[in-house]
Scaffold this active site. Structure first.
Site, PDB file in Angstrom:
ATOM      1  N   ASP A 128       5.781   0.214   6.577  1.00 50.12           N
ATOM      2  CA  ASP A 128       5.866  -1.248   6.591  1.00 50.12           C
ATOM      3  C   ASP A 128       7.320  -1.678   6.427  1.00 50.12           C
ATOM      4  O   ASP A 128       8.152  -0.932   5.904  1.00 50.12           O
ATOM      5  CB  ASP A 128       5.059  -1.840   5.432  1.00 50.12           C
ATOM      6  CG  ASP A 128       3.570  -1.562   5.571  1.00 50.12           C
ATOM      7  OD1 ASP A 128       3.117  -1.299   6.698  1.00 50.12           O
ATOM      8  OD2 ASP A 128       2.875  -1.604   4.537  1.00 50.12           O
TER       9      ASP A 128
HETATM   10  N1  URA Z   1       0.767   2.486   3.191  1.00 56.41           N
HETATM   11  C1  URA Z   1       1.191   1.214   3.160  1.00 56.41           C
HETATM   12  O1  URA Z   1       0.508   0.342   2.646  1.00 56.41           O
HETATM   13  N2  URA Z   1       2.385   0.932   3.712  1.00 56.41           N
HETATM   14  C2  URA Z   1       3.195   1.857   4.259  1.00 56.41           C
HETATM   15  O2  URA Z   1       4.294   1.534   4.713  1.00 56.41           O
HETATM   16  C3  URA Z   1       2.749   3.179   4.274  1.00 56.41           C
HETATM   17  C4  URA Z   1       1.521   3.475   3.745  1.00 56.41           C
END
Ligand code: URA
Length: 240
Positions: free
Chosen positions: A107
């Site tokens: 993310d």
């Molecule tokens: N899980 C999440 O919530 N975000 C990420 O970036 C990776 C795994």
């Protein structure tokens, strides 16, 4: 790889210009193959074994690149985004000729280990749900994570859309108002770690990936820094 390829194609693939530019370099006598000036772009050469020089500098040919980045917050894990900086925008120009892409996504606000490569086959293997590759995250969570949660994560967590996750491994580093844990999952559903904690009524405040399969984030890399994988790391990844 033993494949013979046209000299002009190899040089163009290496980023020395278009086929037309490269033909000109060859015509100008600036390219040598095994100590002989090569005047014909159609010459078949083995890019791994023949000694190719441009302006007397050795041209090192390789097909794939493998980079490990310590992704910072605020950049997106994609090759191109209309409104945000991408992890590819952070790379040196010399890597762009290989057309690299992030292998999997983190993310925008997640930090940590991101593999960037142009090896589609390896990416496919690493991301295939069937392979169940471990991904370990360091997580800071708003609330007291306790022993009882370890069993819940081990059994699988039902997410907001009803999907039940595979067993995951929760390791508590510190239980407090803001708890610190490691969580290892073998899937990569959208916002998976955040949604797993959300399902038990907790909010992820900070998320950092530290491993992916056998690959471990190099702690010497500051946020936003990256380096090429060593040969050892590449073969570990390929032997998953
Ligand atoms: N899980 C999440 O919530 N975000 C990420 O970036 C990776 C795994």
């Amino acid at each position: 790889m033993k494949k013979m390829e046209r000299l002009d194609k190899i040089l163009a693939n290496m980023g020395f210009g278009s086929r037309k530019d490269v033909k000109r370099l060859i015509k100008e006598g600036r390219v040598k193959v095994n100590d002989n000036v090569a005047l014909n772009g159609e010459l078949k050469v083995n890019p791994y074994e023949d000694n190719i020089l441009l302006d007397n500098e050795k041209v090192i040919y390789r097909k794939y690149i493998y980079l490990m980045m310590n992704k910072p917050k605020g950049v997106v894990s994609s090759t191109d985004d209309p409104s945000s900086k991408t992890v590819i925008d952070m790379l040196d120009d010399k890597y762009l000729v290989y057309k690299p892409f992030p292998v999997g996504r983190l993310d925008k606000d997640t930090e940590g280990l991101l593999l960037i490569s142009n090896d589609g086959k390896l990416a496919h293997e690493l991301l295939s749900p069937k392979k169940r590759i471990d991904k370990k995250y360091y997580v800071e969570v708003d609330g007291y994570v306790e022993e009882k949660h370890i069993q819940l994560f081990e059994k699988g967590i039902s997410l907001d859309d009803g999907y039940k996750t595979l067993p995951s491994k929760l390791e508590i580093i510190e239980t407090s108002l803001v708890s610190q844990v490691f969580l290892t999952i073998q899937e990569g559903k959208f916002h998976q770690v955040k949604r797993m904690f959300q399902s038990i009524g907790m909010k992820v405040l900070y998320l950092k990936r530290i491993t992916m399969g056998n690959l471990i984030l190099d702690e010497n890399l500051g946020l936003g820094q990256y380096r090429e994988l060593t040969d050892g790391e590449i073969s570990l990844l390929k032997n998953i």
